[in-house]
Design a protein around this motif. Structure first.
Motif, short mmCIF file in Angstrom:
data_model
loop_
_atom_site.label_atom_id
_atom_site.label_comp_id
_atom_site.label_asym_id
_atom_site.label_seq_id
_atom_site.Cartn_x
_atom_site.Cartn_y
_atom_site.Cartn_z
N UNK A 1 0.84 -1.20 0.00
CA UNK A 1 0.00 0.00 0.00
C UNK A 1 0.88 1.25 0.00
N UNK A 2 1.92 1.26 0.81
CA UNK A 2 2.80 2.43 0.87
C UNK A 2 3.49 2.69 -0.46
N UNK A 3 3.98 1.63 -1.11
CA UNK A 3 4.68 1.80 -2.38
C UNK A 3 3.78 2.41 -3.44
N UNK A 4 2.52 2.03 -3.47
CA UNK A 4 1.62 2.54 -4.50
C UNK A 4 1.07 3.92 -4.18
N UNK A 5 0.90 4.24 -2.92
CA UNK A 5 0.29 5.50 -2.55
C UNK A 5 1.33 6.62 -2.45
N UNK A 6 2.48 6.34 -1.89
CA UNK A 6 3.46 7.40 -1.67
C UNK A 6 4.01 7.97 -2.97
N UNK A 7 3.94 7.21 -4.06
CA UNK A 7 4.37 7.75 -5.35
C UNK A 7 3.42 8.82 -5.86
N UNK A 8 2.19 8.84 -5.36
CA UNK A 8 1.17 9.74 -5.87
C UNK A 8 0.82 10.87 -4.92
N UNK A 9 1.12 10.70 -3.64
CA UNK A 9 0.67 11.68 -2.67
C UNK A 9 1.61 11.71 -1.47
N UNK A 10 1.78 12.88 -0.90
CA UNK A 10 2.55 12.97 0.33
C UNK A 10 1.64 12.80 1.54
N UNK A 11 0.32 12.78 1.31
CA UNK A 11 -0.65 12.60 2.38
C UNK A 11 -1.16 11.17 2.35
N UNK A 12 -1.05 10.50 3.45
CA UNK A 12 -1.45 9.10 3.50
C UNK A 12 -2.17 8.82 4.81
N UNK A 13 -3.29 8.17 4.71
CA UNK A 13 -3.98 7.67 5.88
C UNK A 13 -4.30 6.22 5.59
N UNK A 14 -3.86 5.34 6.46
CA UNK A 14 -4.13 3.92 6.29
C UNK A 14 -5.08 3.48 7.39
N UNK A 15 -6.16 2.84 6.99
CA UNK A 15 -7.12 2.31 7.95
C UNK A 15 -7.06 0.79 7.88
N UNK A 16 -6.91 0.15 9.02
CA UNK A 16 -6.87 -1.30 9.10
C UNK A 16 -7.99 -1.76 10.01
N UNK A 17 -8.83 -2.67 9.50
CA UNK A 17 -9.90 -3.25 10.29
C UNK A 17 -9.64 -4.75 10.42
N UNK A 18 -9.77 -5.26 11.62
CA UNK A 18 -9.60 -6.68 11.87
C UNK A 18 -10.91 -7.19 12.46
N UNK A 19 -11.50 -8.18 11.78
CA UNK A 19 -12.80 -8.69 12.17
C UNK A 19 -12.78 -10.21 12.28
N UNK A 20 -13.59 -10.70 13.17
CA UNK A 20 -13.80 -12.14 13.31
C UNK A 20 -15.08 -12.50 12.56
N UNK A 21 -14.97 -13.39 11.59
CA UNK A 21 -16.12 -13.84 10.81
C UNK A 21 -16.12 -15.37 10.78
#
Length: 63
Positions: free
Chosen positions: A27-47
């Protein structure tokens, strides 16, 4: 900036660290090439009998 939303039902379960590491690095490799602003949201769920890890970046998008 990052946000973690962890389902308490997942606590006490083990996950190989490299799985999450690869997701974040990719995710960092693909996003940082396009923007200096990055917010990563991680959700962990039990299903059912599984643990789901959902990752979303909020950046500039595809330019």
């Amino acid at each position: 900036m990052s946000e973690l939303d962890l389902d308490e039902a997942c606590l006490g379960n083990n996950m190989p660290k490299f799985i999450l590491h690869l997701m974040v690095v990719n995710r960092l490799l693909h996003v940082l090439n396009k923007s200096s602003h990055l917010k990563v949201m991680i959700k962990v769920r039990s299903r059912l009998d599984s643990i789901w890890v959902l990752m979303k970046d909020i950046g500039a998008g595809v330019l």
